[in-house]
Design an enzyme around this catalytic site. Structure first.
Site, PDB file in Angstrom:
ATOM      1  N   PRO A 125       0.829  -1.212   0.000  1.00  0.00           N
ATOM      2  CG  PRO A 125      -0.845  -1.587   1.571  1.00  0.00           C
ATOM      3  CD  PRO A 125       0.458  -2.133   1.075  1.00  0.00           C
ATOM      4  NE  ARG A 126      -1.677   5.050  -4.450  1.00  0.00           N
ATOM      5  CZ  ARG A 126      -2.708   5.557  -5.111  1.00  0.00           C
ATOM      6  NH1 ARG A 126      -3.432   6.503  -4.565  1.00  0.00           N
ATOM      7  NH2 ARG A 126      -2.993   5.127  -6.317  1.00  0.00           N
ATOM      8  CG  ASP A 127       0.201   3.138   4.402  1.00  0.00           C
ATOM      9  OD1 ASP A 127       0.097   2.325   3.465  1.00  0.00           O
ATOM     10  OD2 ASP A 127      -0.080   2.848   5.579  1.00  0.00           O
TER      11      ASP A 127
END
Ligand SMILES: Cc1cc2nc3c(=O)[nH]c(=O)nc-3n(C[C@H](O)[C@H](O)[C@H](O)COP(=O)(O)OP(=O)(O)OC[C@H]3O[C@@H](n4cnc5c(N)ncnc54)[C@H](O)[C@@H]3O)c2cc1C
Length: 558
Positions: A294-296
């Site tokens: 995921p992006r985070d």
């Protein structure tokens, strides 16, 4: 002027809502501060999620599970279910609206899709997704959606007001009814009867009244001016207007950093590049993270490398030329123009940039803004609790279309009667405010302050935060607010005054920056996109939204 539904914003949310309302026979006005198809939606490249299972088996349950995992315990499972279940029907609807999705040749494959009409739509994998789930139109997905919806809106007779900037919502505060249903001291919620706009071309005020008002004004990523993939229009105007009117905002501290913005320009290279096998490397050619996390997580891994002094690149050289030219033509072109790099031969210099804002106007399951009657919100300006602490790539386009349509349906169910006196009062107050603006001294440049604000926020409320940094941001915002009476307009003309429009946006951005900083200070934990070095762990006590409202001019967190 009175409509059944006033839609503010002509992005994917606004146009989906307008079409839905028009299909029910309602009179609809769509208002935008720009031109109809010049919204952030048209920048979306990667795709729109729906568990069609066209490429490999997939299910709505898996889509829900991926969304909840990415949200880090902060999403509302019922709303997530509503969103993911709406996916297949949403794609079917867009297909009927003539969105030119990229297709796959199904002639030699078995299909897993229950939807014959959409089974040939191509799907690709984005970060955090268990399967290729994002439907796309090359890397012009948002643009194609918006253009198709705009054409359909014109055919459906939707009325457009372009270059009209929202100033305030038209509010009436109902007199306290002597009702046994109301407990002592309980207040009736103020009612929204439409909105007041600044007609940019004519240089005058225009109020539009409506039985229901839907905010679809997009997010607030442009607060990080110069450090965001967003358009300059993403200043959170609608969110700020709702806050001033009495709405509750939530989760403002959750700002998503996209891993692959081109260094310098902050122009996005979509996640589909990593989905296709693109790798992230240092200047020494070392890979350092799972590119499809995921992006985070990817952004945080990149931040750690940058802190160590590394320069980072997105490497697509090993991918097939025909694939890149066929499915990512826009991104190849953007890299050549803005990074002076040919991705077929050289890695693209990248760094994380602000991309999406999870927080916004707190809405209930009917998309009604909490704290106000007659006001609805959908899309990036709202917080419908589907993205939680970190949005899954491809879920925003799904949200704006699916929830835009749903919100319109709910909004039309409970129309309010008009209140011309409220409109007149709002117009009088705003006229005075605008006159005051023209009379203010222009000792400080609005544009210089906007630039500094963007840089400060990127530094102080960036990928990794702590109390000291955020208090610095709060102190800087205090000094900016003190200077505001001397940040006037250099251009004093009334018509076509872009500086005035930019001032309105800056004024809104300042209010939101204060609210966002206070929300971030309050959340003493790390969760999803909100990472604190002084509170590195998730705190179960904080598995709930943070909320703010305005009371006597001050932000109150609760
Ligand atoms: C570069 C980029 C790529 C992306 N790619 C994807 C992707 O592949 N998949 C995905 O799911 N998501 C993607 N996103 C996110 C997604 O595009 C946005 O979240 C979504 O399009 C927001 O849609 P919206 O309708 O809520 O708002 P917007 O499209 O931002 O529209 C807002 C509208 O409100 C109007 N407005 C704003 N303020 C005012 C005012 N004061 N007065 C009047 N009108 C006003 C604007 O002019 C505009 O018409 C991407 C975002 C970016 C920046």
């Amino acid at each position: 002027m009175k409509f059944d539904l006033l839609v503010i914003g002509s992005g994917g949310t606004g146009l989906s809502a307008a079409l839905e309302a028009a299909s029910q026979g309602a009179s609809v006005a769509v208002v935008t501060k720009s031109l109809p198809t010049r919204a952030q939606t048209c920048m979306a490249q990667g795709g729109i999620n729906a568990a069609l299972g066209n490429v490999e088996p997939d299910s709505v349950e898996e889509h829900i599970a991926d969304t909840l995992r990415s949200a880090h315990g902060l999403a509302d499972e019922t709303m997530v279910r509503t969103l993911c279940e709406a996916g297949p029907e949403t794609i079917e609807w867009l297909d009927r609206m003539l969105v030119p999705f990229s297709r796959i040749d199904r002639s030699d494959q078995s299909t897993h899709s229950p939807l014959p009409a959409t089974r040939s739509i191509a799907q690709r994998r984005l970060g955090g997704a268990g399967h290729p789930r994002a439907c796309y139109a090359q890397d012009y997905t948002g643009l194609k959606i918006l253009q198709s919806l705009y054409d359909r809106c014109r055919e459906a007779g939707v009325r457009f007001y372009t270059e009209h900037a929202l100033l305030e919502l038209i509010l009436s505060v109902p007199r306290q009814a002597r009702s046994p249903m109301l407990a002592l001291g309980e207040r009736l919620a103020p009612r929204v009867h439409g909105a007041l706009f600044w007609d940019i071309a004519a240089g005058e005020l225009r109020s539009i009244q409506a039985g229901a008002t839907l905010l679809a004004t997009g997010g607030y990523g442009e607060l990080y001016h110069g450090y965001t993939t967003n358009t300059t229009g993403a200043t959170g105007d609608g969110i700020a207007a709702a806050l001033r009117a009495g709405a509750v905002l939530s989760d403002l501290e959750f700002v998503q950093f996209h891993p692959t913005a081109m260094t310098g320009s902050a122009i996005l290279i979509s996640e589909s590049a990593r989905g296709a096998g693109g790798t992230l490397i240092t200047e020494e050619g070392e890979r350092f993270t799972d590119e499809l996390a995921p992006r985070d997580e990817v952004a945080a891994a990149m931040f750690a490398q940058i802190q160590k002094g590394h320069t980072l690149y997105l490497d697509l050289r090993h991918l097939e030329r025909s694939y890149l030219e066929e499915l990512m033509p826009q991104e190849l072109r953007l890299a050549r123009i803005h990074a002076h790099v040919d991705p077929l031969r050289e890695p693209i210099p990248v760094q994380p940039a602000v991309h999406y804002t999870m927080g916004g106007i707190d809405v209930d399951a009917r998309f009604a803004a909490r704290g106000l009657e007659g006001l609805y919100a959908a899309g990036e300006c709202s917080n419908a609790h589907v993205h939680g602490a970190n949005r899954l790539g491809g879920n925003s386009l799904l949200e704006i279309v699916a929830f835009g349509r749903l919100a319109a349906r709910y909004a039309l169910e409970r129309p309010l009667s008009s209140d011309p006196a409220a409109a007149e009062a709002t117009e009088r107050q705003s006229a005075e405010w605008i006159d005051g603006l023209f009379a203010k001294p222009a000792e400080f440049s609005l544009y210089q302050k906007r630039k500094i604000l963007g840089k400060r926020l990127y530094h102080d409320l960036g990928i990794v935060r702590d109390r000291e940094l955020m208090e610095d941001a709060a102190a800087y915002l205090d000094t900016l607010l003190e200077k505001l009476p001397r940040i006037g307009l250099g251009d004093r003309s009334r018509t076509h005054n872009q500086e005035l429009v930019d001032y309105l946006a800056f004024d809104n951005a300042l209010l939101l920056a204060v609210a966002m900083t206070q929300s971030a200070l309050l959340r003493t934990e790390s969760r999803g996109a909100h990472r604190r070095s002084d509170y590195p762990e998730e705190d179960p006590a904080w598995a709930r939204p943070s909320r703010v409202r305005l009371e006597r001019g001050a932000i109150v967190c609760f």
